[in-house]
Scaffold this motif. Structure first.
Motif, PDB file in Angstrom:
ATOM      1  N   SER A 166      48.253  42.683  46.226  1.00  0.00           N
ATOM      2  CA  SER A 166      47.360  42.802  47.535  1.00  0.00           C
ATOM      3  C   SER A 166      48.246  42.209  48.704  1.00  0.00           C
TER       4      SER A 166
ATOM      5  N   ARG B 171      50.458  50.248  46.237  1.00  0.00           N
ATOM      6  CA  ARG B 171      49.108  50.653  45.813  1.00  0.00           C
ATOM      7  C   ARG B 171      49.205  51.464  44.447  1.00  0.00           C
TER       8      ARG B 171
ATOM      9  N   HIS C  24      49.609  48.820  42.020  1.00  0.00           N
ATOM     10  CA  HIS C  24      48.603  47.864  41.817  1.00  0.00           C
ATOM     11  C   HIS C  24      47.602  48.482  40.706  1.00  0.00           C
TER      12      HIS C  24
ATOM     13  N   LEU D 214      46.008  47.725  37.184  1.00  0.00           N
ATOM     14  CA  LEU D 214      44.456  47.811  36.757  1.00  0.00           C
ATOM     15  C   LEU D 214      44.358  48.471  35.423  1.00  0.00           C
TER      16      LEU D 214
ATOM     17  N   ASN E  94      38.441  48.109  46.121  1.00  0.00           N
ATOM     18  CA  ASN E  94      38.997  46.754  46.330  1.00  0.00           C
ATOM     19  C   ASN E  94      38.193  45.993  45.612  1.00  0.00           C
TER      20      ASN E  94
ATOM     21  N   GLU F 279      39.831  45.519  42.272  1.00  0.00           N
ATOM     22  CA  GLU F 279      41.062  44.876  42.384  1.00  0.00           C
ATOM     23  C   GLU F 279      40.998  43.413  42.532  1.00  0.00           C
ATOM     24  N   ASN F 280      39.840  42.891  43.002  1.00  0.00           N
ATOM     25  CA  ASN F 280      39.522  41.528  43.360  1.00  0.00           C
ATOM     26  C   ASN F 280      38.285  40.667  42.022  1.00  0.00           C
TER      27      ASN F 280
END
Lengths: 155, 155, 155
Positions: free
Chosen positions: A31, A73, A76, A80, B78, B81-82
């Motif tokens: 992030s 991204r 990222h 996940l 988002n 991701e968090n």
């Protein structure tokens, strides 16, 4: 008031939650790298993000995609897609009573593979470095699933 | 047959799983908002989704992206991701024997920050409201990681 | 050295971690299907991935999106968006002391719904097969959340 549970006396489970936290901290770093590249490359997704860059007419050119932002991204999202299985399958694995040294080997290889994957993706390093680091993490997760499902299988 | 485990007597762990469930229900709401905007804006991704809108030639104009749909989808991503780091790191944190009131403070601030983040993203509210709400959730997760890793560290 | 914890005597929790592992293995399969379509359709995202296909000038036409690759990726993302809530809410549910047969019913329906969702998405089958399979998984997760939050609620 609350007290440390039985679980925290299970060393494999303790190691599982420690390495999970570490690899998630690595993921959270993505992030920050995304924010860095968005600011450095002036590439944003939302109209409300560019108001500090001038009035909308002059700033709307910054509503664009940038190759470096998109690369981070993708990295990222790949995190996940691979860390979520590690967490879920790792829970079963850790509770299946693995040998502690075998469990540590799994967790350490997975975390190192994901660290190297990030470096290979963001730099970028020539292939197959990224592909192989992804594969190592994938195989470690499959190996944990095999052990967890053969030991504790309950259908 | 099955009985409530020791874990459920650990109040910090009980609070952790309760707030995890609440913030995940919030995240699931994003799916419903996406569906709402896809139907309201007639913006779909898959050819098989538009067959009810007429034959393919007249309906294929609905295979498009829409700014409102994309906004909700960015908010949803988002969240993923968090919230995934919150779940994984929160597990270690909850088991590290935190003071119950401190743990509740962490969980409540995180959930409220993510709720506000969603409102700020979907409305949208002017920046830095979305940025700050993201930052609050991020810092709470880092704080849980620090406590969890310093108390229960096992490498 | 490490020993099987109390948790593993809780049958609902054992079933939860088993079905979590199975549905995550299904999700990991999406990575392999993505790789297959990227290679079969020659559609890549990163310049370093196409060096084996010739020099950059002749190979850069393979830096493109392909409808089949994008379809698999949307299915993969939908998995993430739905399996993460299942894992987090399922943890609370499994620890809330549900009747074992009710718990098994929830887990089995969820896993079968996600399996069918993947088949309906990748084939693709005509709607509403994909929509309904998504809805079944969604409702099962909501049902687990209701049970978990009403039994073990701790705010």
């Amino acid at each position: 008031m609350s007290k440390i549970t039985q679980l925290m006396k299970n060393e494999a489970f303790l190691a599982y939650s420690t390495y999970t936290a570490i690899v998630l901290l690595k993921m959270m770093l993505m992030s920050l790298i995304t924010i860095y590249f968005r600011l450095a490359r002036k590439a944003f997704s939302n109209p409300e993000d560019i108001t500090a860059l001038g009035n909308y007419e002059t700033a709307k050119k910054y509503l664009r995609t940038d190759p470096d932002v998109e690369r981070v991204r993708r990295c990222h999202l790949n995190d996940l897609e691979n860390i979520v299985p590690f967490i879920g399958i790792g829970l079963l694995y850790a509770l299946s009573g693995p040998d502690l040294s075998t469990a540590l080997l799994h967790f350490r290889i997975f975390v190192m593979a994901r660290l190297f994957h990030t470096i290979a993706y963001v730099t970028p390093l020539p292939q197959p470095s990224r592909g192989l680091s992804w594969l190592v993490g994938f195989v470690v997760t499959i190996s944990m699933a095999c052990r967890g499902l053969t030991t504790g299988l309950y259908l």
